[in-house]
Write a protein that holds these residues in place. Sequence first.
Motif, short mmCIF file in Angstrom:
data_model
loop_
_atom_site.label_atom_id
_atom_site.label_comp_id
_atom_site.label_asym_id
_atom_site.label_seq_id
_atom_site.Cartn_x
_atom_site.Cartn_y
_atom_site.Cartn_z
N VAL A 153 -8.74 -12.40 -24.43
CA VAL A 153 -8.35 -13.67 -25.07
C VAL A 153 -7.40 -13.46 -26.24
CG1 VAL A 153 -10.40 -14.92 -24.33
CG2 VAL A 153 -10.46 -13.60 -26.47
N GLU A 154 -7.25 -12.23 -26.71
CA GLU A 154 -6.34 -11.98 -27.83
C GLU A 154 -5.90 -10.53 -27.82
OE1 GLU A 154 -6.13 -12.39 -32.73
OE2 GLU A 154 -7.98 -12.87 -31.68
N LYS A 155 -4.67 -10.29 -28.27
CA LYS A 155 -4.13 -8.94 -28.40
C LYS A 155 -3.47 -8.80 -29.77
CE LYS A 155 -3.06 -8.53 -23.45
NZ LYS A 155 -2.00 -8.22 -22.44
N ILE A 156 -3.68 -7.67 -30.42
CA ILE A 156 -3.03 -7.38 -31.70
C ILE A 156 -2.30 -6.05 -31.55
CG2 ILE A 156 -3.34 -6.92 -34.16
CD1 ILE A 156 -5.84 -8.61 -34.10
N SER A 157 -1.00 -6.04 -31.79
CA SER A 157 -0.20 -4.83 -31.64
C SER A 157 -0.52 -3.82 -32.75
CB SER A 157 1.29 -5.17 -31.68
OG SER A 157 1.64 -5.99 -30.58
N LEU A 158 -0.45 -2.56 -32.39
CA LEU A 158 -0.67 -1.46 -33.33
C LEU A 158 0.55 -0.55 -33.36
CD1 LEU A 158 -4.32 -0.45 -32.33
CD2 LEU A 158 -3.64 -1.83 -34.30
N PRO A 159 0.77 0.17 -34.47
CA PRO A 159 1.92 1.07 -34.53
C PRO A 159 1.72 2.34 -33.71
CG PRO A 159 0.64 1.21 -36.56
CD PRO A 159 0.05 0.09 -35.75
N TYR A 160 0.46 2.76 -33.51
CA TYR A 160 0.13 3.97 -32.75
C TYR A 160 -1.15 3.70 -31.95
CZ TYR A 160 2.82 5.71 -36.78
OH TYR A 160 3.76 5.87 -37.76
N PHE A 161 -1.50 4.65 -31.10
CA PHE A 161 -2.79 4.57 -30.42
C PHE A 161 -3.90 4.90 -31.43
CE2 PHE A 161 -0.20 5.42 -26.54
CZ PHE A 161 -0.52 4.26 -25.87
N ALA A 162 -4.98 4.15 -31.37
CA ALA A 162 -6.06 4.30 -32.35
C ALA A 162 -6.90 5.54 -32.04
CB ALA A 162 -6.94 3.06 -32.34
N GLY B 178 -8.14 3.64 -37.44
CA GLY B 178 -7.58 4.92 -37.85
C GLY B 178 -6.64 5.46 -36.78
N PHE B 179 -5.66 6.25 -37.22
CA PHE B 179 -4.66 6.79 -36.30
C PHE B 179 -4.52 8.30 -36.47
CE2 PHE B 179 -3.32 2.45 -37.46
CZ PHE B 179 -3.32 1.85 -36.20
N GLY B 180 -3.98 8.94 -35.42
CA GLY B 180 -3.72 10.37 -35.48
C GLY B 180 -2.60 10.72 -36.44
N GLU B 181 -1.85 9.73 -36.86
CA GLU B 181 -0.73 9.94 -37.77
C GLU B 181 -1.15 9.88 -39.25
OE1 GLU B 181 0.69 9.24 -33.84
OE2 GLU B 181 -0.76 8.15 -35.05
N ARG B 182 -2.43 10.17 -39.52
CA ARG B 182 -2.98 10.23 -40.88
C ARG B 182 -2.94 8.88 -41.58
NH1 ARG B 182 -0.42 15.92 -43.24
NH2 ARG B 182 -0.63 17.12 -41.31
N LEU B 183 -3.02 7.82 -40.82
CA LEU B 183 -2.88 6.48 -41.36
C LEU B 183 -4.13 5.67 -41.09
CD1 LEU B 183 -0.59 4.69 -42.68
CD2 LEU B 183 -0.19 3.80 -40.39
N LEU B 184 -4.49 4.82 -42.05
CA LEU B 184 -5.58 3.87 -41.91
C LEU B 184 -5.01 2.47 -42.04
CD1 LEU B 184 -8.67 3.13 -41.87
CD2 LEU B 184 -8.55 3.22 -44.38
N ARG B 185 -5.35 1.58 -41.10
CA ARG B 185 -4.88 0.20 -41.15
C ARG B 185 -6.07 -0.73 -41.29
NH1 ARG B 185 -0.12 -2.63 -37.67
NH2 ARG B 185 0.99 -1.43 -39.24
N ALA C 297 -5.75 13.53 -38.60
CA ALA C 297 -6.10 12.31 -37.86
C ALA C 297 -7.35 11.67 -38.45
CB ALA C 297 -6.34 12.65 -36.39
N VAL C 298 -7.34 10.34 -38.57
CA VAL C 298 -8.50 9.60 -39.07
C VAL C 298 -9.44 9.38 -37.88
CG1 VAL C 298 -9.27 7.55 -40.32
CG2 VAL C 298 -6.97 8.48 -40.74
N HIS C 299 -10.39 10.30 -37.73
CA HIS C 299 -11.23 10.26 -36.52
C HIS C 299 -12.50 9.45 -36.68
CE1 HIS C 299 -14.21 13.07 -38.13
NE2 HIS C 299 -13.21 13.81 -38.59
N LEU C 300 -12.74 8.92 -37.90
CA LEU C 300 -13.93 8.10 -38.10
C LEU C 300 -13.65 7.01 -39.12
CD1 LEU C 300 -17.07 7.75 -37.63
CD2 LEU C 300 -17.34 9.00 -39.77
N HIS D 171 -10.06 15.70 -40.86
CA HIS D 171 -10.49 17.09 -40.63
C HIS D 171 -11.31 17.66 -41.78
CE1 HIS D 171 -10.48 21.24 -39.37
NE2 HIS D 171 -9.88 21.60 -40.48
N SER D 172 -10.83 17.52 -43.00
CA SER D 172 -11.53 18.13 -44.13
C SER D 172 -11.67 17.17 -45.30
CB SER D 172 -10.78 19.40 -44.60
OG SER D 172 -9.47 19.07 -45.01
N ALA D 173 -11.62 15.88 -45.05
CA ALA D 173 -11.74 14.91 -46.13
C ALA D 173 -12.55 13.70 -45.69
CB ALA D 173 -10.34 14.45 -46.59
N VAL D 174 -13.43 13.25 -46.57
CA VAL D 174 -14.16 12.00 -46.39
C VAL D 174 -13.77 11.08 -47.54
CG1 VAL D 174 -16.41 10.89 -46.29
CG2 VAL D 174 -16.09 13.13 -45.23
N LEU D 175 -13.24 9.91 -47.22
CA LEU D 175 -12.80 8.96 -48.24
C LEU D 175 -13.68 7.72 -48.21
CD1 LEU D 175 -8.90 9.07 -47.82
CD2 LEU D 175 -10.36 10.58 -49.18
#
Length: 284
Positions: A206-215, A230-237, A255-258, A273-277
């Motif tokens: 019912v809805e789609k939102i575009s993203l800059p990268y694959f999540a 989160g994205f593999g490009e070190r970005l959080l949206r 990559a923001v894996h969580l 990988h080595s940071a929790v924010l």
Amino acid sequence: MELVVQFQVLNQSCQCLAWKPRPIVAWGAESQHVVAGYSDGTIRVFSISRTEMELKMHPHAVALTAIAYSTDGEMILSGGKDGLVAVSSPRTGMTIRVLADHKGSPITVLQCTRKQYRDFEVEGGELWLATSSDRRVSVWASDWLKDTCELLDWLSFPAPAGPEGLGSLPPSLAAFCPWEPGTLVYVGFGVQKEVLFYSLRKKQVVEKISLPYFATSLSLSPAARFMAVGFGERLLRLLSCPSRDAQDYAGHDDAVHLCRFAPSGRRLLTASHSAVLVWELTGG
């Protein structure tokens, strides 16, 4: 910000974990518990207050990849690298059901949510979903006291052939939408880089939102209409729904894996990988 409790299991890696839900009636509530899934196929339940392991079960022959409590905390759902989903009782230590519908593809997400008893014309007070890395999502209605579990919907999201040079495809991730009952949100490798909202009642996107990268990670706030991706490009949206206003944040080393919102919705935890924010959300 100090280490309070630590549990160690020798020679096994912890692959996934989940907090036991708080009971609705706080009076006489049990101690807080965490369930963890390990690389040898075992599940361990730990008591935080007593700082001890209370139960060990072995429902899987391969490494676990996802784990969740039922909404009442009476059952543990676990998914393995082979795609099998087991339903086990932490009271008896017995596995009461094994579902092979996703067999052959690792389980990436298990999530449970409450529903009205006759929602979707099926019995049971709980909905739960399983997502596997082959872009399939199954949605179930269950009543564990009556040992019933009924498949409500089955989703398969198309994708092109995997791009060359990409070591691994982005994960398939799904979650029930807290502010739109009967709707689930999905991200994964596909034809487009986007977030999909699927209505279980209408049986369609019912809805789609575009993203800059694959999540690479996804979390929906339980308290406000916010979504973290989160994205593999070190970005959080951070996405505001339904306005789709987006704010991007850097600061990760990989990559923001969580992504995970706190129950209050006021804080967001993200990991690479080595940071929790830990992020604090302000305003509405």
